[in-house]
Design a protein around this motif. Structure first.
Motif, PDB file in Angstrom:
ATOM      1  N   ASP A  34       0.728  -1.136  -0.084  1.00 27.56           N
ATOM      2  CA  ASP A  34      -0.151   0.003  -0.194  1.00 27.56           C
ATOM      3  C   ASP A  34       0.835   1.390   0.050  1.00 27.56           C
ATOM      4  O   ASP A  34       0.415   2.353  -0.468  1.00 27.56           O
ATOM      5  CB  ASP A  34      -0.864  -0.029   1.121  1.00 27.56           C
ATOM      6  CG  ASP A  34      -2.415  -0.668   1.087  1.00 27.56           C
ATOM      7  OD1 ASP A  34      -2.466  -1.117  -0.252  1.00 27.56           O
ATOM      8  OD2 ASP A  34      -2.974  -1.291   2.054  1.00 27.56           O
ATOM      9  N   ALA A  35       1.940   1.077   0.568  1.00 25.55           N
ATOM     10  CA  ALA A  35       3.009   2.303   0.682  1.00 25.55           C
ATOM     11  C   ALA A  35       3.225   2.753  -0.786  1.00 25.55           C
ATOM     12  O   ALA A  35       3.591   3.963  -1.120  1.00 25.55           O
ATOM     13  CB  ALA A  35       4.266   2.122   1.503  1.00 25.55           C
ATOM     14  N   VAL A  36       3.584   1.753  -1.728  1.00 23.78           N
ATOM     15  CA  VAL A  36       3.933   2.239  -3.085  1.00 23.78           C
ATOM     16  C   VAL A  36       2.684   3.087  -3.830  1.00 23.78           C
ATOM     17  O   VAL A  36       3.131   4.053  -4.498  1.00 23.78           O
ATOM     18  CB  VAL A  36       3.961   1.045  -3.917  1.00 23.78           C
ATOM     19  CG1 VAL A  36       4.269   1.074  -5.320  1.00 23.78           C
ATOM     20  CG2 VAL A  36       5.124   0.023  -3.330  1.00 23.78           C
ATOM     21  N   GLY A  37       1.835   2.421  -3.636  1.00 21.14           N
ATOM     22  CA  GLY A  37       0.387   3.374  -4.297  1.00 21.14           C
ATOM     23  C   GLY A  37      -0.050   4.579  -3.414  1.00 21.14           C
ATOM     24  O   GLY A  37      -0.950   5.156  -3.919  1.00 21.14           O
ATOM     25  N   PHE A  42      -2.266   6.140  -9.895  1.00 23.37           N
ATOM     26  CA  PHE A  42      -2.067   5.201 -10.982  1.00 23.37           C
ATOM     27  C   PHE A  42      -1.041   3.983 -10.823  1.00 23.37           C
ATOM     28  O   PHE A  42      -1.117   2.973 -11.613  1.00 23.37           O
ATOM     29  CB  PHE A  42      -1.885   5.646 -12.724  1.00 23.37           C
ATOM     30  CG  PHE A  42      -0.443   6.348 -12.456  1.00 23.37           C
ATOM     31  CD1 PHE A  42       0.555   5.688 -12.699  1.00 23.37           C
ATOM     32  CD2 PHE A  42      -0.243   7.685 -12.073  1.00 23.37           C
ATOM     33  CE1 PHE A  42       1.799   6.364 -13.012  1.00 23.37           C
ATOM     34  CE2 PHE A  42       1.054   8.383 -12.313  1.00 23.37           C
ATOM     35  CZ  PHE A  42       2.251   7.448 -12.803  1.00 23.37           C
ATOM     36  N   LEU A  43      -0.309   3.969  -9.623  1.00 28.88           N
ATOM     37  CA  LEU A  43       0.462   3.048  -9.254  1.00 28.88           C
ATOM     38  C   LEU A  43      -0.263   2.075  -8.263  1.00 28.88           C
ATOM     39  O   LEU A  43       0.555   1.240  -7.795  1.00 28.88           O
ATOM     40  CB  LEU A  43       1.852   3.216  -8.775  1.00 28.88           C
ATOM     41  CG  LEU A  43       2.698   3.804 -10.130  1.00 28.88           C
ATOM     42  CD1 LEU A  43       4.049   4.111  -9.531  1.00 28.88           C
ATOM     43  CD2 LEU A  43       2.905   2.580 -11.066  1.00 28.88           C
ATOM     44  N   ASN A  44      -1.539   2.236  -8.136  1.00 31.37           N
ATOM     45  CA  ASN A  44      -2.302   1.434  -7.053  1.00 31.37           C
ATOM     46  C   ASN A  44      -1.963  -0.034  -7.420  1.00 31.37           C
ATOM     47  O   ASN A  44      -2.500  -0.375  -8.317  1.00 31.37           O
ATOM     48  CB  ASN A  44      -3.556   1.884  -6.686  1.00 31.37           C
ATOM     49  CG  ASN A  44      -4.334   1.158  -5.824  1.00 31.37           C
ATOM     50  OD1 ASN A  44      -4.027   0.108  -5.060  1.00 31.37           O
ATOM     51  ND2 ASN A  44      -5.561   1.827  -5.146  1.00 31.37           N
ATOM     52  N   ILE A  83     -12.030   0.556 -19.207  1.00 33.47           N
ATOM     53  CA  ILE A  83     -13.360   0.728 -18.620  1.00 33.47           C
ATOM     54  C   ILE A  83     -13.852   0.171 -17.020  1.00 33.47           C
ATOM     55  O   ILE A  83     -14.148   0.854 -16.269  1.00 33.47           O
ATOM     56  CB  ILE A  83     -14.624   0.682 -19.613  1.00 33.47           C
ATOM     57  CG1 ILE A  83     -14.341   1.566 -20.857  1.00 33.47           C
ATOM     58  CG2 ILE A  83     -15.927   0.705 -18.928  1.00 33.47           C
ATOM     59  CD1 ILE A  83     -14.968   1.215 -22.012  1.00 33.47           C
ATOM     60  N   LEU A  84     -13.531  -1.046 -17.054  1.00 32.00           N
ATOM     61  CA  LEU A  84     -13.715  -1.824 -15.757  1.00 32.00           C
ATOM     62  C   LEU A  84     -12.959  -1.235 -14.682  1.00 32.00           C
ATOM     63  O   LEU A  84     -13.584  -1.211 -13.475  1.00 32.00           O
ATOM     64  CB  LEU A  84     -13.819  -3.413 -16.024  1.00 32.00           C
ATOM     65  CG  LEU A  84     -14.846  -3.776 -17.117  1.00 32.00           C
ATOM     66  CD1 LEU A  84     -14.581  -5.277 -17.451  1.00 32.00           C
ATOM     67  CD2 LEU A  84     -16.335  -3.755 -16.531  1.00 32.00           C
ATOM     68  N   ASP A  85     -11.858  -1.121 -14.994  1.00 35.34           N
ATOM     69  CA  ASP A  85     -10.943  -0.581 -13.871  1.00 35.34           C
ATOM     70  C   ASP A  85     -11.056   0.796 -13.581  1.00 35.34           C
ATOM     71  O   ASP A  85     -11.261   1.305 -12.394  1.00 35.34           O
ATOM     72  CB  ASP A  85      -9.241  -0.613 -14.559  1.00 35.34           C
ATOM     73  CG  ASP A  85      -8.439  -1.161 -13.444  1.00 35.34           C
ATOM     74  OD1 ASP A  85      -7.382  -0.395 -13.581  1.00 35.34           O
ATOM     75  OD2 ASP A  85      -8.696  -1.652 -12.617  1.00 35.34           O
TER      76      ASP A  85
END
Length: 179
Positions: A34-37, A42-44, A83-85
């Motif tokens: 979680d710390a990365v995102g 957009f890097l989640n 779209i789904l994302d």
């Protein structure tokens, strides 16, 4: 069509299985990532994994049930996954992240709150208080700030929190006294 020496069906299915396994691992060990995102949306990792899963699932399904070219299926799969994302992000992840914050409280956030004594506080002893909040009722141990007894049903003001015990003084609401 072949990709990395595999036919396209096997490629999509392999990507789907791998991303599914990584998603399960992320569910269990996601707090580390979680710390990365945190700073870059957009890097989640949840969004990246869901994009790969949506892409591979739609690609596999389209390859199996249609006779479209593989290049067109890749384009359709990328658009579908995007779209789904996006829907997942705005209608599931954003509301969940804000709901998580609104339901929690810290002991320090209870300072200055008004509650009601449900178990009376004796001289130099402990009682119990309930504090109404938006997420429900909070019940905590309580002691008198001035080491004086406080009767059941008395409204009190939380002055400080020490080792999980709220220290309170009787509270007099000036608005109700002036009416």
């Amino acid at each position: 069509m072949t990709v990395f020496g595999m036919d396209i069906h096997s490629f999509y299915l392999t990507i789907l299985l791998v991303s599914g396994c990584i998603t399960v691992l992320y569910i269990f060990f996601g707090d580390v990532l979680d710390a990365v995102g945190e700073g870059i949306v957009f890097l989640n990792p949840a969004l990246i994994l869901s994009f790969i899963t949506f892409f591979s699932a739609s690609g596999y399904i389209l390859e199996v049930i249609t006779s479209l070219s593989s290049i067109l299926i890749i384009v359709i799969s990328v658009i579908t996954a995007f779209i789904l994302d996006t829907i997942l992000h705005f209608f599931v992840l954003v509301p969940l992240s804000s709901a998580e914050e609104s339901l929690s409280y810290t002991e320090e956030s209870l300072k200055g709150r008004v509650g009601k004594i449900i178990i009376p506080i004796p001289d130099d002893g402990f009682g119990e208080i309930i504090i109404e909040s938006k997420s429900g009722t909070i019940s905590k141990p309580v002691a008198s700030y001035e080491n004086t007894p406080i009767e059941e049903g008395t409204q009190v003001l939380v002055i400080e929190v020490e080792k999980g015990v709220l220290h309170v003084v009787p509270y007099e609401d000036l608005d109700t006294e002036q009416s």
